[in-house]
Design a protein around this motif. Structure first.
Motif, short mmCIF file in Angstrom:
data_model
loop_
_atom_site.label_atom_id
_atom_site.label_comp_id
_atom_site.label_asym_id
_atom_site.label_seq_id
_atom_site.Cartn_x
_atom_site.Cartn_y
_atom_site.Cartn_z
N PRO A 266 0.82 -1.22 0.00
CA PRO A 266 0.00 0.00 0.00
C PRO A 266 0.85 1.26 0.00
N ALA A 267 0.20 2.39 -0.28
CA ALA A 267 0.90 3.66 -0.46
C ALA A 267 1.66 4.10 0.78
N ALA A 268 1.14 3.79 1.96
CA ALA A 268 1.76 4.27 3.20
C ALA A 268 2.92 3.40 3.67
N THR A 269 3.32 2.44 2.87
CA THR A 269 4.32 1.47 3.31
C THR A 269 5.65 2.11 3.69
N TYR A 270 6.10 3.08 2.91
CA TYR A 270 7.42 3.67 3.20
C TYR A 270 7.43 4.39 4.54
N VAL A 271 6.35 5.02 4.88
CA VAL A 271 6.26 5.67 6.20
C VAL A 271 6.33 4.62 7.30
N ALA A 272 5.63 3.51 7.10
CA ALA A 272 5.67 2.42 8.08
C ALA A 272 7.07 1.83 8.17
N TRP A 273 7.74 1.73 7.05
CA TRP A 273 9.10 1.17 7.05
C TRP A 273 10.08 2.07 7.79
N LEU A 274 9.87 3.38 7.72
CA LEU A 274 10.75 4.27 8.48
C LEU A 274 10.68 3.94 9.96
N SER A 276 9.82 0.94 11.21
CA SER A 276 10.41 -0.38 11.44
C SER A 276 11.94 -0.32 11.35
N ARG A 277 12.50 0.56 10.50
CA ARG A 277 13.95 0.65 10.34
C ARG A 277 14.59 1.43 11.49
N TRP A 278 13.91 2.49 11.93
CA TRP A 278 14.51 3.37 12.93
C TRP A 278 13.92 3.17 14.32
N SER A 279 12.85 2.36 14.43
CA SER A 279 12.25 2.01 15.72
C SER A 279 11.97 3.27 16.55
N ILE A 280 12.22 3.21 17.83
CA ILE A 280 11.92 4.33 18.72
C ILE A 280 12.83 5.53 18.44
N VAL A 281 13.95 5.26 17.77
CA VAL A 281 14.87 6.35 17.42
C VAL A 281 14.21 7.34 16.47
N VAL A 282 13.12 6.93 15.82
CA VAL A 282 12.43 7.82 14.90
C VAL A 282 11.90 9.07 15.63
N VAL A 283 11.68 8.96 16.93
CA VAL A 283 11.16 10.12 17.69
C VAL A 283 12.20 11.23 17.77
N PRO A 284 13.39 10.98 18.33
CA PRO A 284 14.38 12.07 18.33
C PRO A 284 14.80 12.48 16.92
N LEU A 285 14.82 11.53 15.98
CA LEU A 285 15.17 11.87 14.60
C LEU A 285 14.15 12.86 14.02
N SER A 286 12.88 12.65 14.33
CA SER A 286 11.84 13.56 13.82
C SER A 286 12.04 14.97 14.36
N PHE A 287 12.36 15.09 15.66
CA PHE A 287 12.62 16.40 16.23
C PHE A 287 13.85 17.04 15.59
N ALA A 288 14.87 16.21 15.37
CA ALA A 288 16.10 16.73 14.77
C ALA A 288 15.87 17.16 13.32
#
Length: 504
Positions: A266-274, A276-288
């Motif tokens: 589905p179209a949203a797959t890449y967002v979901a993969w981000l 799965s690839r970055w796990s909880i680290v996606v939170v500080p990465l998003s702020f950065a």
């Protein structure tokens, strides 16, 4: 005033990078990046069959050797540019270390070296802000696990990204010179020839660079035209219609949906993969990333466009958006450098840089060791071991693949060299449900079979398992019989003939 440079003085001939102390950290960061990347060029894994069968195998074929021909090459869907670039490294590598190993390793070494442009680009984006930003962004570019992992893989995505990021650097200067624009255009065109699906992202980069000054478009276009002309000339030299691969690719993937045969999402797959690839680290990465956006806004929109475009394509793979991931990590590094600057004003300012840099190291190491990544680091190792055993087998006079697809293996030369190679697949209309019987009837043509251990009872009599390893999640063994080979007995099952029949 400094005295004029005298030719006899040693300093006159030294490169600026050696005489400017401000660049010493960049040299150290590049050396760190090399130390992390080069050993992986010798690690015999592969991420995806494309890195072998779409680029190294055609280069091997250009040198007059037998190689595996995929359906993309039969339909003329691939540009000859990348295989032609690979020819030199493949030839030199095979001369240095014959038997397929050198032809595999040297292109990977050069790909790893090319990936250093990502590190240097990260440094240069940071240098526009401050010394702290340049050092931290360059450091992240050197150690981030995805950059390190993909560096030696001869895939179009990391190679195109290694061209796009320095192009973005040149095109987003405050007042780029005509030379900057021409070189940037040339790099953008090179990236397009490497990975045509990056065209929308490249278009956003070009439009963003020229939006307020359309006079920039002329030197940019001229630089790109030179590279496109070279690409067209290479196609022509190989007897292909210049850019005919582009038309064939669009025809097969858009009109005939060939890519969807390899899976859809589905179209949203890449967002979901981000996630799965970055796990909880996606939170500080998003702020950065939010914080760093102001330092490289056009780079962010290039990443956004790339993800949006690939989200519209039904067949999805994480590597397809390597450009987006790279741009977002660089932006996040710039944002985290902002925190270093802010926190450095506090009492513990000396620790601020170490804490942020240490956080990047811990996050990178933790992500590289969890999730799907341990399997990716080892992907293809079992196949490489069995291929080495086969290649060292002096008694092998014919090799058959029995329902073990060649695209799980490390290329024809590393697998069988000049030994005749046959394939018996249940999907082959000439064998079909009778593949076991057909294999028995043709068994005088080969004395080695590569097959799953569970298929032992289906194999011809007289073959016994010798070596086994994991390939594609199954135990695969080399089955051996004594005696010579009458290769004509399996002439209809030569590997490339079988691949043509099953359209793979």
């Amino acid at each position: 005033m400094s005295p004029p440079c005298v030719a006899a003085e040693l300093n006159c001939s030294r490169p600026r990078v050696l005489t400017n102390p401000r660049l010493y950290p960049l040299v150290a960061i590049l050396l760190l990046a090399v130390a992390l990347r080069l050993p992986l060029a010798f690690w015999p894994n592969f991420h995806h069959p494309d890195e072998i069968f779409q680029y190294l195998e055609p280069a091997w074929r250009m040198l007059g050797h037998e190689s595996v021909i995929t359906w993309e090459w039969r339909y003329g869907m691939r540009s000859w540019l990348l295989p032609t670039i690979m020819v030199g490294p493949v030839a030199i590598g095979d001369w240095i270390a014959p038997g397929g190993i050198g032809a595999f390793i040297l292109p990977r070494i050069l790909a790893a070296i090319a990936s250093l442009s990502i590190v240097a680009s990260a440094w240069a984006f940071g240098a526009r802000v401050s010394r702290t930003h340049s050092i931290l962004a360059g450091f992240v570019g050197a150690i981030w696990f995805e950059f390190v992992y993909f560096a030696p893989h001869t895939l179009s995505e990391p190679l195109a990204t290694a061209a796009i990021l320095p192009a973005a650097l040149l095109l987003t200067r405050n007042a780029p010179s005509s030379r900057d624009l021409a070189v940037g255009g040339a790099l953008a065109a090179l990236a397009f020839l490497f990975r045509l699906q990056y065209a929308p992202a490249i278009a956003v980069l070009v439009l963003g660079a020229c939006w307020r000054n359309w006079e920039r478009l002329l030197p940019l276009a001229l630089g790109g035209a030179v590279i496109l002309a070279v690409g067209g000339a290479i196609d022509l030299a190989h007897g292909a219609v210049p850019f005919g691969w582009l038309v064939a690719n669009i025809e097969q993937n858009l009109l005939h949906d060939r890519a969807t045969e390899f899976g859809t999402a589905p179209a949203a797959t890449y967002v979901a993969w981000l996630w799965s690839r970055w796990s909880i680290v996606v939170v500080p990465l998003s702020f950065a990333i939010f914080r760093g956006y102001r330092h490289a806004p056009l780079l962010f929109w290039v990443a956004f466009t790339d993800i949006a475009f690939h989200s519209l394509i039904a067949h999805k793979e994480p590597r397809f958006v390597f450009l987006s991931m790279s741009a977002l990590i660089i932006i996040a590094a710039l944002g985290s450098a902002d925190w270093v600057v802010v926190w450095s004003r506090l009492a513990w300012r000396r620790l601020a840089g170490m804490v942020i840099a240490g956080g990047w190291v811990i996050a990178s190491a933790a992500l590289a060791a969890t999730g799907a990544w341990p399997e990716l680091w080892m992907h293809g190792i079992g196949a490489a071991r069995l291929a080495s055993a086969l290649k060292a087998d002096q008694q092998m006079c014919g090799l058959a693949l029995y329902d073990v697809y060649v695209f799980l293996l490390p290329g024809r030369d590393r697998l069988a060299g000049n030994t005749p190679l046959f394939a018996f697949y249940s999907t082959d209309p000439l064998a079909g449900a009778q593949s076991s019987k057909v294999t028995r009837n043709a068994s005088t043509a080969f004395n080695r079979i590569l097959a799953r251990s569970s298929a032992a009872k289906e194999l011809p009599a007289g073959f016994t398992a010798r070596d086994c390893d994991s390939i594609g999640g199954a135990e695969v063994c080399i089955f051996v019989r004594d005696g010579e080979c009458d290769t004509g007995a399996a002439a209809s099952f030569a590997l490339n003939d079988v691949l043509k029949r099953i359209d793979l």
